[in-house]
Design a protein around this motif. Structure first.
Motif, PDB file in Angstrom:
ATOM      1  N   LYS A  16       0.830  -1.202   0.000  1.00  0.00           N
ATOM      2  CA  LYS A  16       0.000   0.000   0.000  1.00  0.00           C
ATOM      3  C   LYS A  16       0.870   1.260   0.000  1.00  0.00           C
ATOM      4  CE  LYS A  16      -3.861  -2.130   2.479  1.00  0.00           C
ATOM      5  NZ  LYS A  16      -4.660  -2.098   3.732  1.00  0.00           N
ATOM      6  N   ASP A  17       2.004   1.194   0.656  1.00  0.00           N
ATOM      7  CA  ASP A  17       2.869   2.363   0.753  1.00  0.00           C
ATOM      8  C   ASP A  17       3.626   2.627  -0.545  1.00  0.00           C
ATOM      9  OD1 ASP A  17       2.106   2.678   3.337  1.00  0.00           O
ATOM     10  OD2 ASP A  17       3.814   1.581   4.185  1.00  0.00           O
ATOM     11  N   ARG A  18       3.503   1.732  -1.504  1.00  0.00           N
ATOM     12  CA  ARG A  18       4.306   1.872  -2.718  1.00  0.00           C
ATOM     13  C   ARG A  18       3.513   2.385  -3.915  1.00  0.00           C
ATOM     14  NH1 ARG A  18       8.814  -2.974  -2.131  1.00  0.00           N
ATOM     15  NH2 ARG A  18       9.308  -2.471   0.041  1.00  0.00           N
ATOM     16  N   PHE A  19       2.269   2.764  -3.671  1.00  0.00           N
ATOM     17  CA  PHE A  19       1.458   3.412  -4.697  1.00  0.00           C
ATOM     18  C   PHE A  19       1.028   4.767  -4.167  1.00  0.00           C
ATOM     19  CE2 PHE A  19       1.077  -1.113  -5.373  1.00  0.00           C
ATOM     20  CZ  PHE A  19       1.234  -1.243  -6.741  1.00  0.00           C
ATOM     21  N   ALA A  20       1.186   5.797  -4.996  1.00  0.00           N
ATOM     22  CA  ALA A  20       0.833   7.135  -4.543  1.00  0.00           C
ATOM     23  C   ALA A  20       0.487   8.011  -5.733  1.00  0.00           C
ATOM     24  CB  ALA A  20       1.988   7.763  -3.760  1.00  0.00           C
ATOM     25  N   THR A  21      -0.391   8.977  -5.493  1.00  0.00           N
ATOM     26  CA  THR A  21      -0.679  10.019  -6.477  1.00  0.00           C
ATOM     27  C   THR A  21      -0.218  11.337  -5.886  1.00  0.00           C
ATOM     28  OG1 THR A  21      -2.574   8.830  -7.409  1.00  0.00           O
ATOM     29  CG2 THR A  21      -2.442  11.201  -7.817  1.00  0.00           C
ATOM     30  N   LEU A  22       0.728  11.964  -6.544  1.00  0.00           N
ATOM     31  CA  LEU A  22       1.330  13.202  -6.063  1.00  0.00           C
ATOM     32  C   LEU A  22       0.944  14.349  -6.990  1.00  0.00           C
ATOM     33  CD1 LEU A  22       4.938  11.807  -5.505  1.00  0.00           C
ATOM     34  CD2 LEU A  22       2.979  11.673  -3.949  1.00  0.00           C
ATOM     35  N   THR A  23       0.649  15.503  -6.427  1.00  0.00           N
ATOM     36  CA  THR A  23       0.283  16.674  -7.222  1.00  0.00           C
ATOM     37  C   THR A  23       1.171  17.852  -6.855  1.00  0.00           C
ATOM     38  OG1 THR A  23      -2.035  15.949  -7.339  1.00  0.00           O
ATOM     39  CG2 THR A  23      -1.577  18.250  -7.867  1.00  0.00           C
ATOM     40  N   PHE A  24       1.693  18.515  -7.894  1.00  0.00           N
ATOM     41  CA  PHE A  24       2.553  19.683  -7.712  1.00  0.00           C
ATOM     42  C   PHE A  24       1.969  20.831  -8.532  1.00  0.00           C
ATOM     43  CE2 PHE A  24       4.986  15.791  -7.549  1.00  0.00           C
ATOM     44  CZ  PHE A  24       5.787  15.931  -6.421  1.00  0.00           C
ATOM     45  N   GLU A  25       1.926  22.014  -7.946  1.00  0.00           N
ATOM     46  CA  GLU A  25       1.402  23.179  -8.647  1.00  0.00           C
ATOM     47  C   GLU A  25       2.411  24.319  -8.560  1.00  0.00           C
ATOM     48  OE1 GLU A  25      -2.511  24.285  -7.380  1.00  0.00           O
ATOM     49  OE2 GLU A  25      -3.190  22.197  -7.177  1.00  0.00           O
ATOM     50  N   ARG A  26       2.555  25.041  -9.672  1.00  0.00           N
ATOM     51  CA  ARG A  26       3.454  26.194  -9.700  1.00  0.00           C
ATOM     52  C   ARG A  26       2.811  27.334 -10.488  1.00  0.00           C
ATOM     53  NH1 ARG A  26       5.371  23.321  -6.588  1.00  0.00           N
ATOM     54  NH2 ARG A  26       7.565  22.797  -6.140  1.00  0.00           N
ATOM     55  N   GLU A  27       2.872  28.529  -9.933  1.00  0.00           N
ATOM     56  CA  GLU A  27       2.528  29.751 -10.647  1.00  0.00           C
ATOM     57  C   GLU A  27       3.844  30.344 -11.145  1.00  0.00           C
ATOM     58  OE1 GLU A  27      -0.540  30.884 -11.157  1.00  0.00           O
ATOM     59  OE2 GLU A  27      -1.573  29.386  -9.914  1.00  0.00           O
ATOM     60  N   VAL A  28       3.913  30.659 -12.420  1.00  0.00           N
ATOM     61  CA  VAL A  28       5.180  31.055 -13.035  1.00  0.00           C
ATOM     62  C   VAL A  28       5.038  32.431 -13.677  1.00  0.00           C
ATOM     63  CG1 VAL A  28       6.969  30.419 -14.693  1.00  0.00           C
ATOM     64  CG2 VAL A  28       5.703  28.634 -13.479  1.00  0.00           C
ATOM     65  N   ALA A  29       5.968  33.313 -13.363  1.00  0.00           N
ATOM     66  CA  ALA A  29       5.946  34.675 -13.914  1.00  0.00           C
ATOM     67  C   ALA A  29       6.591  34.686 -15.298  1.00  0.00           C
ATOM     68  CB  ALA A  29       6.671  35.633 -12.976  1.00  0.00           C
ATOM     69  N   ALA A  30       5.957  33.974 -16.222  1.00  0.00           N
ATOM     70  CA  ALA A  30       6.442  33.887 -17.599  1.00  0.00           C
ATOM     71  C   ALA A  30       5.263  33.541 -18.488  1.00  0.00           C
ATOM     72  CB  ALA A  30       7.538  32.829 -17.722  1.00  0.00           C
ATOM     73  N   PRO A  31       5.315  33.923 -19.761  1.00  0.00           N
ATOM     74  CA  PRO A  31       4.217  33.593 -20.676  1.00  0.00           C
ATOM     75  C   PRO A  31       4.007  32.093 -20.800  1.00  0.00           C
ATOM     76  CG  PRO A  31       5.655  35.262 -21.644  1.00  0.00           C
ATOM     77  CD  PRO A  31       6.340  34.756 -20.411  1.00  0.00           C
ATOM     78  N   LEU A  32       2.775  31.708 -21.095  1.00  0.00           N
ATOM     79  CA  LEU A  32       2.434  30.295 -21.231  1.00  0.00           C
ATOM     80  C   LEU A  32       3.286  29.633 -22.309  1.00  0.00           C
ATOM     81  CD1 LEU A  32       0.651  27.833 -20.650  1.00  0.00           C
ATOM     82  CD2 LEU A  32      -1.078  28.827 -22.172  1.00  0.00           C
ATOM     83  N   SER A  33       3.482  30.302 -23.442  1.00  0.00           N
ATOM     84  CA  SER A  33       4.265  29.711 -24.531  1.00  0.00           C
ATOM     85  C   SER A  33       5.709  29.461 -24.113  1.00  0.00           C
ATOM     86  CB  SER A  33       4.232  30.626 -25.756  1.00  0.00           C
ATOM     87  OG  SER A  33       4.757  31.913 -25.443  1.00  0.00           O
ATOM     88  N   VAL A  34       6.242  30.339 -23.282  1.00  0.00           N
ATOM     89  CA  VAL A  34       7.619  30.190 -22.805  1.00  0.00           C
ATOM     90  C   VAL A  34       7.719  29.032 -21.813  1.00  0.00           C
ATOM     91  CG1 VAL A  34       9.446  31.294 -21.443  1.00  0.00           C
ATOM     92  CG2 VAL A  34       8.273  32.584 -23.241  1.00  0.00           C
ATOM     93  N   LEU A  35       6.753  28.931 -20.903  1.00  0.00           N
ATOM     94  CA  LEU A  35       6.760  27.824 -19.943  1.00  0.00           C
ATOM     95  C   LEU A  35       6.707  26.489 -20.676  1.00  0.00           C
ATOM     96  CD1 LEU A  35       6.658  26.715 -17.066  1.00  0.00           C
ATOM     97  CD2 LEU A  35       4.169  26.993 -17.130  1.00  0.00           C
ATOM     98  N   TRP A  36       5.890  26.398 -21.721  1.00  0.00           N
ATOM     99  CA  TRP A  36       5.798  25.152 -22.484  1.00  0.00           C
ATOM    100  C   TRP A  36       7.147  24.786 -23.087  1.00  0.00           C
ATOM    101  CZ3 TRP A  36       2.893  21.009 -23.209  1.00  0.00           C
ATOM    102  CH2 TRP A  36       3.124  20.207 -24.325  1.00  0.00           C
ATOM    103  N   GLN A  37       7.834  25.766 -23.672  1.00  0.00           N
ATOM    104  CA  GLN A  37       9.144  25.510 -24.257  1.00  0.00           C
ATOM    105  C   GLN A  37      10.152  25.096 -23.184  1.00  0.00           C
ATOM    106  OE1 GLN A  37      10.395  25.490 -27.458  1.00  0.00           O
ATOM    107  NE2 GLN A  37       8.289  25.632 -28.190  1.00  0.00           N
ATOM    108  N   ALA A  38      10.098  25.752 -22.026  1.00  0.00           N
ATOM    109  CA  ALA A  38      11.019  25.406 -20.945  1.00  0.00           C
ATOM    110  C   ALA A  38      10.772  23.980 -20.445  1.00  0.00           C
ATOM    111  CB  ALA A  38      10.889  26.403 -19.797  1.00  0.00           C
ATOM    112  N   TRP A  39       9.520  23.535 -20.485  1.00  0.00           N
ATOM    113  CA  TRP A  39       9.155  22.188 -20.037  1.00  0.00           C
ATOM    114  C   TRP A  39       9.569  21.129 -21.047  1.00  0.00           C
ATOM    115  CZ3 TRP A  39       7.602  19.520 -15.898  1.00  0.00           C
ATOM    116  CH2 TRP A  39       6.944  18.302 -16.061  1.00  0.00           C
TER     117      TRP A  39
END
Length: 305
Positions: A16-39
């Motif tokens: 049971k301890d070896r299955f998990a759903t993790l969620t991470f959220e970030r607000e980024v001071a950059a345009p959406l198109s730039v964040l996509w390229q950085a990703w």
């Protein structure tokens, strides 16, 4: 009650301890198109991938297309290398990416995960939500994922804030555009903003090669440049480092990507500046406009061929 191992040697409570759903959220001071390229752009991912200064990440493969994969080694002195394989399953530009990730060490698989990244935002700010569905085969992987992904996404947010992305659709086949870019005879003929010329000291556009040159402004001002080429994937992309003059300080990690567009070619030119201040200084003197002028000269050059 004490749990007993099943036929796999793993206690039920342990599983049971070896299955998990993790969620991470970030607000980024950059345009959406730039964040996509950085990703997604391999050259940018190489900048932000290491979760800590003590960690070195070596990329063995990097193909950010559906069906492509990325293979890297995470190295810490005195510890076994950690191998990470990423396979891209879905890429919806500036909307969503889905990939699998398999982590192993010394030939043994440690974990597998499905990673979904959702993007939203504007030309000013953007938001990233990453969901990791983790299946661990080794202990303590959830904690490692929380730490590693958290630090990596913090790095990503910082990188996006100093990334500049320029795009242009050029009305010529990709082979012709690539040929004009990667030919040592033709590249100096069109590179640089309007009115600038190039004076080459040496040029070798292969992976591991470099281009040492001066850019000369219309008023005669000389700007020494040095490009060091890392990855060269014919008619797909190239990655290079920008230095202030021959063997001078690095001021950006850059890449150019080439995509077919119904007989035309979409060129994406990206630069991750070394510091935010360098990025702001470049924006201040009009680097985006000057970069678009450079792509415009490429457009006119191939049109004349």
């Amino acid at each position: 009650m004490t749990s007993t191992p099943d036929s796999t040697g793993t206690a039920p409570d342990d599983r049971k301890d070896r299955f998990a759903t993790l969620t991470f959220e970030r607000e980024v001071a950059a345009p959406l198109s730039v964040l996509w390229q950085a990703w997604t752009a391999p050259a940018a991912r190489m900048v932000w991938a290491a979760p800590a200064p003590s960690v070195t990440v070596e990329f063995l493969e990097a193909d950010s297309r559906v069906g492509g994969r990325e293979v890297s080694l995470c190295k810490v002195e005195g510890q076994p290398d950690i191998r990470c394989e990423v396979g891209w399953l879905e890429l919806q530009p500036a909307l969503r990416s889905v990939n699998y990730e398999v982590v192993s060490s010394e030939g043994m698989t440690q974990s597998a995960a499905l990673v979904t990244a959702d993007f939203s935002g504007t030309d000013a700010r953007s938001r990233l939500v990453v969901t990791v569905q983790l299946s661990s085969l080794a202990k303590a992987m959830e904690a490692g994922y929380r730490q590693g992904f958290g630090a990596g996404l913090d790095n990503l947010a910082g990188v996006a804030q100093r990334t500049m992305v320029l795009e242009r659709v050029i009305q010529a086949p990709r082979s012709l555009v690539w040929g004009a870019w990667m030919n040592p005879e033709t590249l100096p003929q069109w590179w640089g903003p309007d009115g600038f010329s190039c004076r080459t000291t040496r040029i070798d556009l292969r992976a591991g090669g470099d281009w040492v040159f001066d850019m000369i402004a219309p008023d005669g001002t000389v700007f020494p440049n040095h490009h060091r080429y890392g990855e060269v994937l014919p008619e797909e992309r190239l990655g290079y480092t920008l230095l202030w003059g021959e063997n001078g300080p690095k001021h950006a990690d850059a890449w150019a990507a080439f995509e077919d567009r119904d007989g035309a070619t979409k060129v994406t030119l990206g630069m991750v500046f070394t510091t935010v201040s360098e990025f702001q200084e470049a924006k201040g003197f009009g680097a985006e406009k000057l970069g678009q002028q450079t792509l415009g000269k490429l457009d006119r050059f191939v049109a004349s061929r």
